[in-house]
Design a protein around this motif. Structure first.
Motif, PDB file in Angstrom:
ATOM      1  N   GLY A  10      -7.374 -49.349  14.923  1.00 53.32           N
ATOM      2  CA  GLY A  10      -7.217 -48.368  14.313  1.00 53.32           C
ATOM      3  C   GLY A  10      -6.921 -48.859  12.710  1.00 53.32           C
ATOM      4  O   GLY A  10      -7.273 -48.034  11.914  1.00 53.32           O
ATOM      5  N   SER A  11      -5.851 -49.581  12.491  1.00 57.31           N
ATOM      6  CA  SER A  11      -5.560 -50.059  11.365  1.00 57.31           C
ATOM      7  C   SER A  11      -6.734 -50.803  10.599  1.00 57.31           C
ATOM      8  O   SER A  11      -6.963 -50.708   9.259  1.00 57.31           O
ATOM      9  CB  SER A  11      -4.106 -50.793  11.283  1.00 57.31           C
ATOM     10  OG  SER A  11      -4.553 -52.067  11.989  1.00 57.31           O
ATOM     11  N   SER A  12      -7.354 -51.709  11.239  1.00 51.58           N
ATOM     12  CA  SER A  12      -8.593 -52.366  10.676  1.00 51.58           C
ATOM     13  C   SER A  12      -9.476 -51.426  10.207  1.00 51.58           C
ATOM     14  O   SER A  12     -10.211 -51.230   8.957  1.00 51.58           O
ATOM     15  CB  SER A  12      -8.861 -53.435  11.516  1.00 51.58           C
ATOM     16  OG  SER A  12      -9.530 -52.958  12.701  1.00 51.58           O
ATOM     17  N   MET A  13      -9.814 -50.342  11.262  1.00 52.54           N
ATOM     18  CA  MET A  13     -11.000 -49.175  10.872  1.00 52.54           C
ATOM     19  C   MET A  13     -10.514 -48.575   9.478  1.00 52.54           C
ATOM     20  O   MET A  13     -11.286 -48.418   8.725  1.00 52.54           O
ATOM     21  CB  MET A  13     -11.281 -48.503  12.125  1.00 52.54           C
ATOM     22  CG  MET A  13     -12.099 -47.397  11.766  1.00 52.54           C
ATOM     23  SD  MET A  13     -13.884 -48.197  11.748  1.00 52.54           S
ATOM     24  CE  MET A  13     -14.747 -46.806  11.840  1.00 52.54           C
ATOM     25  N   THR A  14      -9.241 -48.167   9.580  1.00 55.85           N
ATOM     26  CA  THR A  14      -8.660 -47.510   8.406  1.00 55.85           C
ATOM     27  C   THR A  14      -8.752 -48.382   7.243  1.00 55.85           C
ATOM     28  O   THR A  14      -9.066 -47.832   5.952  1.00 55.85           O
ATOM     29  CB  THR A  14      -7.383 -46.866   8.521  1.00 55.85           C
ATOM     30  OG1 THR A  14      -7.469 -46.401  10.059  1.00 55.85           O
ATOM     31  CG2 THR A  14      -6.831 -46.206   7.258  1.00 55.85           C
TER      32      THR A  14
END
Length: 64
Positions: A16-20
């Motif tokens: 999730g943090s990499s996508m964001t």
């Protein structure tokens, strides 16, 4: 030495943090380009590229 994520929660947080991060980074860069050159296609292309790279990173994290 970096440890591999052991739990599903850690994998979800990383994905999730990499996508964001990809969306935010490419969105910001493409927004600045679209304002500088007065062309909204830069913004659309940057957001699409950020989404594609973010989804690739999510897929890569899931496959681990």
């Amino acid at each position: 030495m970096i440890k591999k994520p052991e739990s599903n929660l850690q994998k979800a947080i990383i994905a999730g943090s990499s996508m964001t991060g990809y969306l935010f980074t490419f969105g910001l860069i493409s927004y600045m380009l679209s304002k500088k050159f007065d062309n909204n296609l830069y913004l659309i292309a940057g957001l699409i590229l950020g989404a594609v790279l973010g989804l690739y990173e999510v897929f890569r994290q899931i496959k681990k």
